[in-house]
Scaffold this motif. Structure first.
Motif, PDB file in Angstrom:
ATOM      1  N   ILE A 108       0.860  -1.179   0.000  1.00 60.73           N
ATOM      2  CA  ILE A 108       0.000   0.000   0.000  1.00 60.73           C
ATOM      3  C   ILE A 108       0.904   1.240   0.000  1.00 60.73           C
ATOM      4  O   ILE A 108       1.791   1.369   0.848  1.00 60.73           O
ATOM      5  CB  ILE A 108      -0.930   0.027   1.228  1.00 60.73           C
ATOM      6  N   VAL A 109       0.690   2.137  -0.951  1.00 59.05           N
ATOM      7  CA  VAL A 109       1.503   3.346  -1.059  1.00 59.05           C
ATOM      8  C   VAL A 109       0.581   4.558  -1.137  1.00 59.05           C
ATOM      9  O   VAL A 109      -0.545   4.480  -1.632  1.00 59.05           O
ATOM     10  CB  VAL A 109       2.417   3.298  -2.298  1.00 59.05           C
ATOM     11  N   HIS A 110       1.089   5.678  -0.666  1.00 53.11           N
ATOM     12  CA  HIS A 110       0.329   6.927  -0.707  1.00 53.11           C
ATOM     13  C   HIS A 110       0.595   7.646  -2.023  1.00 53.11           C
ATOM     14  O   HIS A 110       1.650   7.463  -2.657  1.00 53.11           O
ATOM     15  CB  HIS A 110       0.712   7.824   0.469  1.00 53.11           C
ATOM     16  N   LEU A 111      -0.339   8.466  -2.425  1.00 52.80           N
ATOM     17  CA  LEU A 111      -0.224   9.208  -3.676  1.00 52.80           C
ATOM     18  C   LEU A 111       1.053  10.036  -3.713  1.00 52.80           C
ATOM     19  O   LEU A 111       1.742  10.093  -4.738  1.00 52.80           O
ATOM     20  CB  LEU A 111      -1.454  10.114  -3.845  1.00 52.80           C
ATOM     21  N   ASP A 112       1.396  10.680  -2.598  1.00 50.99           N
ATOM     22  CA  ASP A 112       2.607  11.507  -2.552  1.00 50.99           C
ATOM     23  C   ASP A 112       3.855  10.662  -2.775  1.00 50.99           C
ATOM     24  O   ASP A 112       4.809  11.095  -3.438  1.00 50.99           O
ATOM     25  CB  ASP A 112       2.707  12.227  -1.202  1.00 50.99           C
ATOM     26  N   LEU A 114       4.029   7.855  -4.513  1.00 50.19           N
ATOM     27  CA  LEU A 114       4.077   7.508  -5.933  1.00 50.19           C
ATOM     28  C   LEU A 114       4.648   8.645  -6.766  1.00 50.19           C
ATOM     29  O   LEU A 114       5.493   8.443  -7.647  1.00 50.19           O
ATOM     30  CB  LEU A 114       2.673   7.152  -6.431  1.00 50.19           C
ATOM     31  N   ALA A 115       4.186   9.855  -6.484  1.00 57.60           N
ATOM     32  CA  ALA A 115       4.675  11.009  -7.236  1.00 57.60           C
ATOM     33  C   ALA A 115       6.171  11.195  -7.039  1.00 57.60           C
ATOM     34  O   ALA A 115       6.911  11.479  -7.990  1.00 57.60           O
ATOM     35  CB  ALA A 115       3.920  12.264  -6.797  1.00 57.60           C
ATOM     36  N   GLU A 116       6.637  11.010  -5.791  1.00 58.73           N
ATOM     37  CA  GLU A 116       8.063  11.164  -5.506  1.00 58.73           C
ATOM     38  C   GLU A 116       8.890  10.083  -6.190  1.00 58.73           C
ATOM     39  O   GLU A 116       9.959  10.348  -6.742  1.00 58.73           O
ATOM     40  CB  GLU A 116       8.281  11.123  -3.993  1.00 58.73           C
ATOM     41  N   ARG A 117       8.393   8.862  -6.170  1.00 61.92           N
ATOM     42  CA  ARG A 117       9.139   7.748  -6.759  1.00 61.92           C
ATOM     43  C   ARG A 117       9.277   7.884  -8.263  1.00 61.92           C
ATOM     44  O   ARG A 117      10.220   7.387  -8.869  1.00 61.92           O
ATOM     45  CB  ARG A 117       8.444   6.421  -6.408  1.00 61.92           C
ATOM     46  N   PHE A 118       8.299   8.543  -8.891  1.00 52.00           N
ATOM     47  CA  PHE A 118       8.351   8.673 -10.343  1.00 52.00           C
ATOM     48  C   PHE A 118       8.700  10.095 -10.762  1.00 52.00           C
ATOM     49  O   PHE A 118       8.159  10.645 -11.718  1.00 52.00           O
ATOM     50  CB  PHE A 118       7.018   8.244 -10.953  1.00 52.00           C
ATOM     51  N   GLY A 119       9.633  10.687 -10.018  1.00 43.18           N
ATOM     52  CA  GLY A 119      10.185  11.964 -10.432  1.00 43.18           C
ATOM     53  C   GLY A 119       9.209  13.116 -10.367  1.00 43.18           C
ATOM     54  O   GLY A 119       9.278  14.039 -11.192  1.00 43.18           O
ATOM     55  N   GLY A 120       8.276  13.071  -9.408  1.00 37.18           N
ATOM     56  CA  GLY A 120       7.352  14.165  -9.274  1.00 37.18           C
ATOM     57  C   GLY A 120       6.292  14.202 -10.343  1.00 37.18           C
ATOM     58  O   GLY A 120       5.739  15.257 -10.671  1.00 37.18           O
ATOM     59  N   ALA A 121       5.972  13.039 -10.929  1.00 30.76           N
ATOM     60  CA  ALA A 121       4.965  12.988 -11.990  1.00 30.76           C
ATOM     61  C   ALA A 121       3.629  13.495 -11.476  1.00 30.76           C
ATOM     62  O   ALA A 121       3.217  13.190 -10.362  1.00 30.76           O
ATOM     63  CB  ALA A 121       4.815  11.559 -12.499  1.00 30.76           C
ATOM     64  N   ASP A 122       2.948  14.291 -12.289  1.00 31.39           N
ATOM     65  CA  ASP A 122       1.676  14.877 -11.898  1.00 31.39           C
ATOM     66  C   ASP A 122       0.589  13.810 -11.894  1.00 31.39           C
ATOM     67  O   ASP A 122       0.274  13.224 -12.923  1.00 31.39           O
ATOM     68  CB  ASP A 122       1.311  15.999 -12.870  1.00 31.39           C
ATOM     69  N   ALA A 123      -0.010  13.577 -10.709  1.00 33.00           N
ATOM     70  CA  ALA A 123      -1.025  12.532 -10.593  1.00 33.00           C
ATOM     71  C   ALA A 123      -2.280  12.875 -11.382  1.00 33.00           C
ATOM     72  O   ALA A 123      -3.082  11.997 -11.681  1.00 33.00           O
ATOM     73  CB  ALA A 123      -1.378  12.306  -9.132  1.00 33.00           C
ATOM     74  N   ASP A 124      -2.453  14.149 -11.706  1.00 30.77           N
ATOM     75  CA  ASP A 124      -3.647  14.569 -12.447  1.00 30.77           C
ATOM     76  C   ASP A 124      -3.459  14.491 -13.954  1.00 30.77           C
ATOM     77  O   ASP A 124      -4.333  14.846 -14.711  1.00 30.77           O
ATOM     78  CB  ASP A 124      -4.033  16.007 -12.052  1.00 30.77           C
ATOM     79  N   SER A 125      -2.308  14.069 -14.389  1.00 29.94           N
ATOM     80  CA  SER A 125      -2.004  14.069 -15.821  1.00 29.94           C
ATOM     81  C   SER A 125      -2.624  12.896 -16.562  1.00 29.94           C
ATOM     82  O   SER A 125      -2.526  12.799 -17.763  1.00 29.94           O
ATOM     83  CB  SER A 125      -0.489  14.051 -16.031  1.00 29.94           C
ATOM     84  N   GLY A 126      -3.245  11.983 -15.850  1.00 34.27           N
ATOM     85  CA  GLY A 126      -3.835  10.806 -16.477  1.00 34.27           C
ATOM     86  C   GLY A 126      -2.975   9.570 -16.335  1.00 34.27           C
ATOM     87  O   GLY A 126      -3.432   8.446 -16.593  1.00 34.27           O
ATOM     88  N   ILE A 127      -1.721   9.757 -15.926  1.00 38.18           N
ATOM     89  CA  ILE A 127      -0.823   8.614 -15.769  1.00 38.18           C
ATOM     90  C   ILE A 127      -1.312   7.691 -14.661  1.00 38.18           C
ATOM     91  O   ILE A 127      -1.298   6.463 -14.796  1.00 38.18           O
ATOM     92  CB  ILE A 127       0.615   9.095 -15.481  1.00 38.18           C
ATOM     93  N   LEU A 128      -1.763   8.304 -13.565  1.00 40.44           N
ATOM     94  CA  LEU A 128      -2.255   7.491 -12.454  1.00 40.44           C
ATOM     95  C   LEU A 128      -3.483   6.701 -12.871  1.00 40.44           C
ATOM     96  O   LEU A 128      -3.601   5.504 -12.560  1.00 40.44           O
ATOM     97  CB  LEU A 128      -2.579   8.391 -11.262  1.00 40.44           C
ATOM     98  N   ARG A 129      -4.392   7.346 -13.560  1.00 39.51           N
ATOM     99  CA  ARG A 129      -5.599   6.655 -14.030  1.00 39.51           C
ATOM    100  C   ARG A 129      -5.242   5.521 -14.982  1.00 39.51           C
ATOM    101  O   ARG A 129      -5.873   4.468 -14.978  1.00 39.51           O
ATOM    102  CB  ARG A 129      -6.545   7.647 -14.708  1.00 39.51           C
TER     103      ARG A 129
END
Length: 263
Positions: A108-112, A114-129
């Motif tokens: 289980i990982v938190h959204l923050d 995930l963003a940090e692990r992937f170079g600050g990728a924007d979670a709203d960009s559709g990548i997370l979806r």
């Protein structure tokens, strides 16, 4: 699908539907729904009361496990029908097979994070979806996600660390998953045709269950070795062809280049 005839009055392992619901954590309504859909054998009826035994409880536990992993009820039913699914031993067999080929411990990982692990990728960009749609992640609430396959997530992260864009890394993972479906079908058909069905046709003798489990483990090892060998061979051949064409193209370009006039 039926359960063995037993004296439910003498067997403490048999329960009414209300008692089964209490010990299994499955509602009475869902128990009846599973039974109506053919997922659960009918109870033994004594004096107009239905009694459910250890096989029912084991079956309910398996159904809950599979549903927790996102397996649809129709697929659960097909899985049980494929193996004949009438005894606790078969339920244990299905669980063993799935554990052998899905041994990763989910995280289980938190959204923050995930963003940090992937170079600050924007979670709203559709990548997370997209990762959720690919079943790499599953939302569990409160901005938390379950990594279905931590190894695949780490592969994507390693590609990002190499400078490969995350969307491109997900392209690669998605293509690998598509090819893996065909490979998985090949191995499952091999197992069913050459291992399970002969065992099933022989009446599933009790003394051969340990051998069956051993064969499953060996098949997992062999399948992994075969896949690695085939992949290495295919990549080597592809590199030879690709670099060969590139070298020929460069040679032609060099030979056709205009030369300077020495005069």
């Amino acid at each position: 699908m039926s359960v063995e005839e037993v004296d439910v009055e003498k067997d403490a392992g048999w329960r009414t539907i209300d008692e089964l619901a209490q010990v299994s954590g499955v509602t009475v309504r869902n128990i009846r729904a599973y039974q109506a859909r053919g997922l659960l054998p009918p109870p033994q009826v004594r004096a107009r009361t239905g009694y459910y035994g250890p096989g029912h409880e084991a079956r309910l536990e398996l159904i809950r496990e599979l549903q927790g992993e996102g397996v649809k009820l129709d697929t659960v039913k097909k899985l049980l029908e494929t193996t004949g699914g009438t005894t606790e031993e078969v339920v244990r067999f299905i669980r063993t097979v799935r554990q052998l080929f899905a041994t990763e411990e989910r995280q289980i990982v938190h959204l923050d994070e995930l963003a940090e692990r992937f170079g600050g990728a924007d979670a709203d960009s559709g990548i997370l979806r997209r990762a959720v749609k690919m079943d790499l992640l599953r939302e569990v609430g409160d901005d938390q996600y379950e990594e279905v396959s931590p190894r695949l997530v780490n592969v994507a992260r390693s590609m990002v660390d190499m400078g490969i864009p995350l969307n491109r890394a997900l392209d690669v993972v998605e293509q690998l998953r598509k090819h893996a479906d065909g490979i998985a079908k090949t191995y499952v058909e091999l197992f069913l045709g050459e291992v399970w069905r002969p065992f099933d046709d022989s009446g599933r003798p009790a003394e051969r269950w340990p051998q069956l489990y051993e064969t499953i483990g060996q098949l997992r090892t062999v399948s992994g070795e075969a896949m690695l060998a085939v992949l290495e061979l295919a990549v080597a051949e592809r590199l030879d062809v690709t670099f060969g064409k590139d070298i020929v193209r460069n040679v032609r370009t060099t030979s056709s280049a205009p030369t300077s006039d020495p005069s």
